[in-house]
Design a protein around this motif. Structure first.
Motif, PDB file in Angstrom:
ATOM      1  N   ASP A  12       0.861  -1.285  -0.094  1.00  0.00           N
ATOM      2  CA  ASP A  12       0.030   0.023   0.033  1.00  0.00           C
ATOM      3  C   ASP A  12       0.790   1.414  -0.006  1.00  0.00           C
ATOM      4  OD1 ASP A  12      -2.286  -1.566   0.053  1.00  0.00           O
ATOM      5  OD2 ASP A  12      -2.601  -0.952   2.359  1.00  0.00           O
ATOM      6  N   GLY A  13       0.328   2.365  -0.762  1.00  0.00           N
ATOM      7  CA  GLY A  13       1.030   3.669  -0.660  1.00  0.00           C
ATOM      8  C   GLY A  13       0.086   4.616  -0.056  1.00  0.00           C
ATOM      9  N   ALA A  14       0.475   5.679   0.608  1.00  0.00           N
ATOM     10  CA  ALA A  14      -0.417   6.761   1.104  1.00  0.00           C
ATOM     11  C   ALA A  14       0.139   8.148   0.756  1.00  0.00           C
ATOM     12  CB  ALA A  14      -0.347   6.744   2.772  1.00  0.00           C
ATOM     13  N   ALA A  15      -0.785   8.828   0.070  1.00  0.00           N
ATOM     14  CA  ALA A  15      -0.391  10.200  -0.512  1.00  0.00           C
ATOM     15  C   ALA A  15      -0.982  11.092   0.899  1.00  0.00           C
ATOM     16  CB  ALA A  15      -1.120  10.189  -1.895  1.00  0.00           C
ATOM     17  N   LEU A  16      -0.193  12.072   1.233  1.00  0.00           N
ATOM     18  CA  LEU A  16      -0.358  12.969   2.233  1.00  0.00           C
ATOM     19  C   LEU A  16      -0.125  14.262   1.930  1.00  0.00           C
ATOM     20  CD1 LEU A  16       1.180  10.405   3.954  1.00  0.00           C
ATOM     21  CD2 LEU A  16      -0.046  11.471   5.734  1.00  0.00           C
ATOM     22  N   SER A  17      -1.238  15.482   1.690  1.00  0.00           N
ATOM     23  CA  SER A  17      -1.083  16.570   1.714  1.00  0.00           C
ATOM     24  C   SER A  17      -1.647  17.496   2.847  1.00  0.00           C
ATOM     25  CB  SER A  17      -1.836  16.959   0.436  1.00  0.00           C
ATOM     26  OG  SER A  17      -1.484  16.217  -0.826  1.00  0.00           O
ATOM     27  N   GLY A  18      -1.141  18.691   3.159  1.00  0.00           N
ATOM     28  CA  GLY A  18      -1.720  19.539   4.091  1.00  0.00           C
ATOM     29  C   GLY A  18      -1.576  19.064   5.594  1.00  0.00           C
ATOM     30  N   GLU A  19      -0.482  18.091   5.768  1.00  0.00           N
ATOM     31  CA  GLU A  19      -0.398  17.404   7.175  1.00  0.00           C
ATOM     32  C   GLU A  19       0.982  18.206   7.540  1.00  0.00           C
ATOM     33  OE1 GLU A  19      -2.119  15.072   8.534  1.00  0.00           O
ATOM     34  OE2 GLU A  19      -3.755  14.836   6.998  1.00  0.00           O
ATOM     35  N   ALA A  20       0.891  18.590   8.799  1.00  0.00           N
ATOM     36  CA  ALA A  20       2.242  19.210   9.514  1.00  0.00           C
ATOM     37  C   ALA A  20       3.036  18.088   9.933  1.00  0.00           C
ATOM     38  CB  ALA A  20       1.937  20.135  10.691  1.00  0.00           C
ATOM     39  N   ARG A  21       2.441  16.914  10.424  1.00  0.00           N
ATOM     40  CA  ARG A  21       3.445  15.804  10.840  1.00  0.00           C
ATOM     41  C   ARG A  21       2.919  14.343  10.474  1.00  0.00           C
ATOM     42  NH1 ARG A  21       6.626  14.585  15.348  1.00  0.00           N
ATOM     43  NH2 ARG A  21       6.156  12.740  16.167  1.00  0.00           N
ATOM     44  N   LEU A  22       3.932  13.514  10.111  1.00  0.00           N
ATOM     45  CA  LEU A  22       3.588  12.340   9.893  1.00  0.00           C
ATOM     46  C   LEU A  22       3.780  11.389  11.312  1.00  0.00           C
ATOM     47  CD1 LEU A  22       5.321  11.521   6.619  1.00  0.00           C
ATOM     48  CD2 LEU A  22       2.827  12.584   7.081  1.00  0.00           C
ATOM     49  N   SER A  23       2.748  10.770  11.708  1.00  0.00           N
ATOM     50  CA  SER A  23       3.088   9.840  13.034  1.00  0.00           C
ATOM     51  C   SER A  23       2.779   8.604  12.593  1.00  0.00           C
ATOM     52  CB  SER A  23       1.770  10.274  13.898  1.00  0.00           C
ATOM     53  OG  SER A  23       2.074  11.453  14.313  1.00  0.00           O
ATOM     54  N   PHE A  24       3.751   7.450  12.838  1.00  0.00           N
ATOM     55  CA  PHE A  24       3.882   6.130  12.529  1.00  0.00           C
ATOM     56  C   PHE A  24       3.712   5.298  13.555  1.00  0.00           C
ATOM     57  CE2 PHE A  24       6.804   8.672   9.644  1.00  0.00           C
ATOM     58  CZ  PHE A  24       6.153   8.612   8.288  1.00  0.00           C
ATOM     59  N   SER A  25       3.197   4.391  13.562  1.00  0.00           N
ATOM     60  CA  SER A  25       2.873   3.368  14.587  1.00  0.00           C
ATOM     61  C   SER A  25       2.914   1.925  14.092  1.00  0.00           C
ATOM     62  CB  SER A  25       1.525   3.662  15.473  1.00  0.00           C
ATOM     63  OG  SER A  25       1.408   2.665  16.346  1.00  0.00           O
ATOM     64  N   ALA A  26       3.669   1.104  14.400  1.00  0.00           N
ATOM     65  CA  ALA A  26       4.015  -0.188  13.961  1.00  0.00           C
ATOM     66  C   ALA A  26       2.938  -1.322  14.430  1.00  0.00           C
ATOM     67  CB  ALA A  26       5.380  -0.813  13.875  1.00  0.00           C
ATOM     68  N   VAL A  27       2.134  -1.725  13.887  1.00  0.00           N
ATOM     69  CA  VAL A  27       0.931  -2.821  14.348  1.00  0.00           C
ATOM     70  C   VAL A  27       1.754  -4.172  14.323  1.00  0.00           C
ATOM     71  CG1 VAL A  27      -1.277  -3.595  13.898  1.00  0.00           C
ATOM     72  CG2 VAL A  27      -0.898  -1.370  13.318  1.00  0.00           C
ATOM     73  N   GLN A  28       2.357  -4.332  13.200  1.00  0.00           N
ATOM     74  CA  GLN A  28       3.482  -5.401  13.099  1.00  0.00           C
ATOM     75  C   GLN A  28       4.824  -4.936  12.626  1.00  0.00           C
ATOM     76  OE1 GLN A  28       2.668  -8.535  13.732  1.00  0.00           O
ATOM     77  NE2 GLN A  28       0.363  -8.362  14.177  1.00  0.00           N
ATOM     78  N   PRO A  29       5.898  -5.766  12.728  1.00  0.00           N
ATOM     79  CA  PRO A  29       7.144  -5.015  12.482  1.00  0.00           C
ATOM     80  C   PRO A  29       6.975  -4.453  10.869  1.00  0.00           C
ATOM     81  CG  PRO A  29       7.436  -7.274  13.438  1.00  0.00           C
ATOM     82  CD  PRO A  29       6.139  -6.934  13.442  1.00  0.00           C
ATOM     83  N   VAL A  30       7.635  -3.458  10.893  1.00  0.00           N
ATOM     84  CA  VAL A  30       7.604  -2.712   9.697  1.00  0.00           C
ATOM     85  C   VAL A  30       8.919  -2.218   8.857  1.00  0.00           C
ATOM     86  CG1 VAL A  30       7.110  -0.184   8.940  1.00  0.00           C
ATOM     87  CG2 VAL A  30       5.106  -1.237  10.183  1.00  0.00           C
ATOM     88  N   ARG A  31       8.734  -2.240   7.568  1.00  0.00           N
ATOM     89  CA  ARG A  31       9.790  -1.710   6.743  1.00  0.00           C
ATOM     90  C   ARG A  31       9.203  -0.820   5.691  1.00  0.00           C
ATOM     91  NH1 ARG A  31      14.258  -4.624   2.676  1.00  0.00           N
ATOM     92  NH2 ARG A  31      12.829  -6.467   2.768  1.00  0.00           N
ATOM     93  N   ALA A  32       9.560   0.371   5.603  1.00  0.00           N
ATOM     94  CA  ALA A  32       8.769   1.238   4.783  1.00  0.00           C
ATOM     95  C   ALA A  32       9.747   2.424   3.956  1.00  0.00           C
ATOM     96  CB  ALA A  32       7.529   1.967   5.403  1.00  0.00           C
ATOM     97  N   LEU A  33       9.288   3.026   3.065  1.00  0.00           N
ATOM     98  CA  LEU A  33       9.991   4.310   2.416  1.00  0.00           C
ATOM     99  C   LEU A  33       9.070   5.300   2.504  1.00  0.00           C
ATOM    100  CD1 LEU A  33      11.542   2.953  -0.764  1.00  0.00           C
ATOM    101  CD2 LEU A  33      12.424   3.118   1.617  1.00  0.00           C
ATOM    102  N   VAL A  34       9.439   6.589   3.119  1.00  0.00           N
ATOM    103  CA  VAL A  34       8.969   7.839   3.315  1.00  0.00           C
ATOM    104  C   VAL A  34       9.550   9.003   2.491  1.00  0.00           C
ATOM    105  CG1 VAL A  34       8.202   9.365   5.112  1.00  0.00           C
ATOM    106  CG2 VAL A  34       8.330   7.075   5.581  1.00  0.00           C
TER     107      VAL A  34
END
Length: 229
Positions: free
Chosen positions: A203-225
């Motif tokens: 999955d990918g997520a496009a974010l606009s108008g957000e001042a902060r990105l908050s990440f929380s791992a439900v399961q162990p995560v590898r991602a690109l930001v």
């Protein structure tokens, strides 16, 4: 605002030796609603069969990032670079005025899986360039690509930054965004919550108008930001 690009909605291509999933329009896959995001133009999730690969072909005026997920890539280009990229390594090729290259899976038994990413440069032309680095697996966010090479990152010809994100189950991280900036989050593996929205692998997520990105791992995560103009 957050818009989710689900993994199973991506375009697909199957050439036998290559299975590819396209986040944005690419090759024979065309969707006028999926032409890229900000200066991010391509995210292809590629699986290459043992001993197969991309024959010599050309690019120009594009910043091309490869991130090896499994296996290795044998790279050769017209600037004289002959390199092997192993799992976990990033490659940044600035095509500039034009470059020819080939990419092969050098193994006779192991598949190659990698992400191919294209970002439009902030100026056309210029001398082609090549960079390669393994940034390890430090927990949290690690800067991988930036316009100024900060923190030992690869240098891109665009006002864009790319981070790798590793989180164990239950771990959290955050990234502040300057006013007017956009972000794209691409989940490689695990299950991730981004500003309250759940992402599954691919999955990918496009974010606009957000001042902060908050990440929380439900399961162990590898991602690109991606932090984008």
């Amino acid at each position: 605002m957050i818009s989710i690009r689900k993994a199973d909605e991506r375009g697909r291509a199957n050439f036998g030796w290559l299975h590819s999933q396209h986040t944005f329009s690419f090759g024979s896959y065309y969707d006028p609603a999926q032409m890229g995001f900000s200066r991010l133009r391509v995210i292809n999730d590629d699986a290459v069969a043992p001993g197969a690969g991309f024959d010599t072909h050309g690019h120009r005026d594009m910043e091309i990032i490869s991130y090896v997920l499994e296996g290795s890539i044998a790279h050769k280009d017209s600037s004289g670079h002959e390199e092997i990229l192993s799992a976990g390594e990033f490659q940044l090729m600035s095509a500039g005025t034009g470059i020819l290259h080939s990419e092969f899976n050098p193994s006779n038994s192991r598949p190659l899986k990698f992400l191919q990413i294209w970002i439009e440069p902030n100026a056309l032309g210029g001398k082609p360039g090549y960079q390669q680095k393994d940034f390890g697996r430090a927990p949290g966010l690690t800067l991988v690509v930036s316009p100024d090479g900060a923190e030992g990152s690869l240098v891109i010809k665009q006002d864009a930054r790319l981070y790798q994100l590793w989180l164990g189950q239950g771990e959290e991280a955050g990234l502040e965004l300057a006013p007017g900036r956009k972000a794209w989050v691409q989940l490689v593996e695990g299950e991730l919550s981004v500003n309250g929205e759940r992402l599954a692998p691919g999955d990918g997520a496009a974010l606009s108008g957000e001042a902060r990105l908050s990440f929380s791992a439900v399961q162990p995560v590898r991602a690109l930001v991606f932090d984008l103009p």
